[in-house]
Design an enzyme around this catalytic site. Structure first.
Site, PDB file in Angstrom:
ATOM      1  N   GLY A 113      -7.323 -34.452 -27.351  1.00 52.22           N
ATOM      2  CA  GLY A 113      -6.464 -34.810 -28.478  1.00 52.22           C
ATOM      3  C   GLY A 113      -5.435 -33.730 -28.775  1.00 52.22           C
ATOM      4  O   GLY A 113      -4.523 -33.923 -29.582  1.00 52.22           O
ATOM      5  N   PRO A 142       3.519 -29.428 -25.914  1.00 50.09           N
ATOM      6  CA  PRO A 142       4.957 -29.744 -25.968  1.00 50.09           C
ATOM      7  C   PRO A 142       5.531 -29.962 -24.566  1.00 50.09           C
ATOM      8  O   PRO A 142       5.155 -29.250 -23.625  1.00 50.09           O
ATOM      9  CB  PRO A 142       5.565 -28.516 -26.640  1.00 50.09           C
ATOM     10  CG  PRO A 142       4.438 -27.911 -27.428  1.00 50.09           C
ATOM     11  CD  PRO A 142       3.213 -28.167 -26.604  1.00 50.09           C
ATOM     12  N   GLY A 165       8.153 -26.149 -21.798  1.00 49.16           N
ATOM     13  CA  GLY A 165       7.612 -24.811 -22.045  1.00 49.16           C
ATOM     14  C   GLY A 165       8.587 -23.768 -21.527  1.00 49.16           C
ATOM     15  O   GLY A 165       9.518 -24.087 -20.771  1.00 49.16           O
ATOM     16  N   LEU A 166       8.373 -22.530 -21.908  1.00 45.70           N
ATOM     17  CA  LEU A 166       9.211 -21.434 -21.404  1.00 45.70           C
ATOM     18  C   LEU A 166       8.450 -20.705 -20.302  1.00 45.70           C
ATOM     19  O   LEU A 166       7.324 -20.238 -20.528  1.00 45.70           O
ATOM     20  CB  LEU A 166       9.533 -20.447 -22.540  1.00 45.70           C
ATOM     21  CG  LEU A 166      10.475 -19.304 -22.135  1.00 45.70           C
ATOM     22  CD1 LEU A 166      11.928 -19.797 -22.046  1.00 45.70           C
ATOM     23  CD2 LEU A 166      10.380 -18.127 -23.102  1.00 45.70           C
ATOM     24  N   GLY A 167       9.038 -20.611 -19.112  1.00 45.74           N
ATOM     25  CA  GLY A 167       8.458 -19.810 -18.029  1.00 45.74           C
ATOM     26  C   GLY A 167       8.635 -18.334 -18.328  1.00 45.74           C
ATOM     27  O   GLY A 167       9.585 -17.944 -19.027  1.00 45.74           O
ATOM     28  N   ASP A 176       4.453 -20.378 -20.898  1.00 43.51           N
ATOM     29  CA  ASP A 176       3.671 -20.335 -19.664  1.00 43.51           C
ATOM     30  C   ASP A 176       3.563 -18.886 -19.180  1.00 43.51           C
ATOM     31  O   ASP A 176       4.550 -18.318 -18.712  1.00 43.51           O
ATOM     32  CB  ASP A 176       4.352 -21.181 -18.579  1.00 43.51           C
ATOM     33  CG  ASP A 176       3.571 -21.171 -17.282  1.00 43.51           C
ATOM     34  OD1 ASP A 176       2.588 -21.923 -17.180  1.00 43.51           O
ATOM     35  OD2 ASP A 176       3.932 -20.390 -16.355  1.00 43.51           O
ATOM     36  N   TYR A 210       2.139 -11.826 -13.701  1.00 47.44           N
ATOM     37  CA  TYR A 210       3.550 -11.573 -14.029  1.00 47.44           C
ATOM     38  C   TYR A 210       3.730 -10.170 -14.615  1.00 47.44           C
ATOM     39  O   TYR A 210       4.846  -9.689 -14.750  1.00 47.44           O
ATOM     40  CB  TYR A 210       4.109 -12.638 -14.994  1.00 47.44           C
ATOM     41  CG  TYR A 210       4.026 -14.069 -14.473  1.00 47.44           C
ATOM     42  CD1 TYR A 210       3.856 -14.331 -13.115  1.00 47.44           C
ATOM     43  CD2 TYR A 210       4.124 -15.156 -15.335  1.00 47.44           C
ATOM     44  CE1 TYR A 210       3.762 -15.632 -12.640  1.00 47.44           C
ATOM     45  CE2 TYR A 210       4.035 -16.461 -14.871  1.00 47.44           C
ATOM     46  CZ  TYR A 210       3.846 -16.697 -13.513  1.00 47.44           C
ATOM     47  OH  TYR A 210       3.753 -17.990 -13.057  1.00 47.44           O
ATOM     48  N   LYS A 251      -3.055 -17.545 -16.640  1.00 47.41           N
ATOM     49  CA  LYS A 251      -3.624 -17.909 -15.329  1.00 47.41           C
ATOM     50  C   LYS A 251      -4.443 -16.768 -14.755  1.00 47.41           C
ATOM     51  O   LYS A 251      -4.069 -15.598 -14.886  1.00 47.41           O
ATOM     52  CB  LYS A 251      -2.495 -18.257 -14.334  1.00 47.41           C
ATOM     53  CG  LYS A 251      -1.468 -19.222 -14.875  1.00 47.41           C
ATOM     54  CD  LYS A 251      -0.444 -19.649 -13.849  1.00 47.41           C
ATOM     55  CE  LYS A 251       0.720 -20.344 -14.520  1.00 47.41           C
ATOM     56  NZ  LYS A 251       1.803 -19.450 -14.955  1.00 47.41           N
ATOM     57  N   HIS A 283      -4.720 -19.777 -10.795  1.00 45.93           N
ATOM     58  CA  HIS A 283      -3.312 -19.723 -10.353  1.00 45.93           C
ATOM     59  C   HIS A 283      -3.116 -20.321  -8.948  1.00 45.93           C
ATOM     60  O   HIS A 283      -2.178 -21.063  -8.696  1.00 45.93           O
ATOM     61  CB  HIS A 283      -2.856 -18.255 -10.382  1.00 45.93           C
ATOM     62  CG  HIS A 283      -1.399 -18.071 -10.587  1.00 45.93           C
ATOM     63  ND1 HIS A 283      -0.864 -17.051 -11.345  1.00 45.93           N
ATOM     64  CD2 HIS A 283      -0.326 -18.759 -10.130  1.00 45.93           C
ATOM     65  CE1 HIS A 283       0.453 -17.137 -11.351  1.00 45.93           C
ATOM     66  NE2 HIS A 283       0.799 -18.161 -10.609  1.00 45.93           N
TER      67      HIS A 283
END
Ligand SMILES: NC(=O)c1ccc[n+]([C@@H]2O[C@H](COP(=O)([O-])OP(=O)(O)OC[C@H]3O[C@@H](n4cnc5c(N)ncnc54)[C@H](OP(=O)(O)O)[C@@H]3O)[C@@H](O)[C@H]2O)c1
Length: 347
Positions: free
Chosen positions: A27, A31, A34-36, A64, A69, A98, A131
């Site tokens: 539920g 959105p 998303g922003l990478g 995200d 990263y 991830k 990942h």
């Protein structure tokens, strides 16, 4: 460069309440844009962390992230600032992280997630993904020909051991949902058969020149949100991730013609197509004008049916993120990572 401006909601942003969502099995609402946050080698973690704050100010509620990263500790400062302002509540955000390939061992999974949580300064993640389906890794920035001597093909039994730890993270309340990334149909088939807690999403490469129609449909048919990475065709990816045969989505005449009609950059057409097709694009940008235009696609007039048909016709099956560095000794080509003949490569 650190952005010292206090957090405030931007007057020219998108109302997050108007951004459509994907409702997952629990539920919860993800959105649709998303922003990478992967800056490759060229964009600093500080610039990305500043973009995260500004993106939330203009209406983004989906970010995200990933341990590999190398910038979660900086993004965490931005999130902390946003939440401390009281203008955005934690439950209004959808934050993904991830598990990196070097943390697949059973004893490493929970500590790795806890590290991401500490770095992001959060009590829980909305989504935690494995990942890549392989425990194969490499030093950052290595050449595509580099090979991890310990690299192995996909072993479902091992993947399930890692997955069981992700299930534990849900039980512990550290993660609301779990999912996959860079999976194929045969691998997902096994996971869906064996999972106690099912994945809610598969993050996969999706852009007009790489539409993966079969895997995309498989995800929809199995209640997996297809989260689309490199939705613009990752035009700034480093040379090591490019090959001479790669095509360029934002130069495609079909995309360019639609962009001209709308008076937008071709990148925006790629994002709009993705949203309208039913995937969740996570475009990367640190430029306010660009990430704002990308989010506006979620609340804009739709592309015409003819435009959607035209874009469906320009799929070039051009995979950009081939994953060569994850290959094992003896594997003939990067295609072994992607089960192109419908069976899982075992050597
Ligand atoms: N799960 C995985 O294995 C995986 C793999 C790859 C990527 N990802 C995720 O997916 C995200 C996005 O993929 P990506 O970074 O490879 O590539 P992308 O989003 O396809 O492309 C990003 C590039 O497009 C430009 N751009 C973005 N919006 C624009 C606009 N409106 N107008 C003009 N140019 C625009 C950006 O430049 P400017 O900064 O100049 O705007 C940037 O150079 C990553 O950041 C990461 O979070 C996940």
């Amino acid at each position: 460069m650190e952005n010292k401006t206090p957090f405030s909601i931007a007057a020219d942003g998108v109302n997050p309440a108007e951004v459509p969502v994907k409702v997952v099995a629990s539920g919860a609402k993800m959105p649709v844009v998303g922003l990478g946050t992967f800056g490759s080698d060229s964009v600093s973690g500080e610039a990305i962390a500043t973009a995260v704050k500004e993106a939330i100010a203009v209406g983004y509620r989906h970010i995200d992230c990933a341990a590999v990263y190398g910038n979660e500790h900086l993004i965490g400062k931005s999130l902390q600032e946003v939440l401390a302002s009281g203008l955005v509540k934690r439950e209004e955000l959808w934050i993904t992280s991830k598990l990196w390939n070097d943390k697949h061992a059973e004893e490493d999974v929970i500590p790795a997630c806890q590290k991401s949580l500490r770095d992001l300064q959060l009590d829980y993640l909305d989504l935690y993904l494995i990942h890549w389906p392989f425990p194969n890794h490499h030093d950052p920035g290595v050449d595509v020909d580099a090979r991890d001597p310990h690299a192995i093909p996909y072993i479902h039994e091992n993947y399930m051991k890692t997955w069981r730890q992700l299930e534990k993270l849900v039980d512990m309340g550290l993660v609301k949902h779990i999912g996959t990334s860079n999976m194929t149909e045969p691998k997902l088939e096994l996971l869906l058969r064996d999972a106690r807690i099912k994945p809610v999403a598969n993050e996969m490469e999706l852009h007009p020149h790489f539409q993966q129609p079969d895997l995309f449909q498989y995800c929809l048919d199995h209640d997996l949100v297809p989260i689309g990475y490199s939705p613009i065709g990752s035009p700034a990816r480093p040379p090591r991730d490019t090959t001479p045969d790669d095509t360029v989505d934002i130069e495609d005449p079909v995309i360019v013609t639609i962009a001209e009609r709308l008076g937008v950059h071709p990148a925006v057409v790629c994002v709009q197509w993705a949203v309208q097709r039913g995937q969740v694009p996570i475009p990367f940008s640190t430029k306010r004008r660009n990430f704002l235009s990308n989010l506006q696609t979620a609340v804009s007039d739709p592309l015409t049916a003819d435009e959607m048909t035209a874009i469906a016709g320009i799929d070039k099956q051009c995979r950009l993120i081939k994953g060569q560095v994850f290959l094992w000794e003896g594997a003939e080509s990067w295609e072994a990572l992607w089960d192109v003949d419908g069976t899982i490569a075992t050597k």
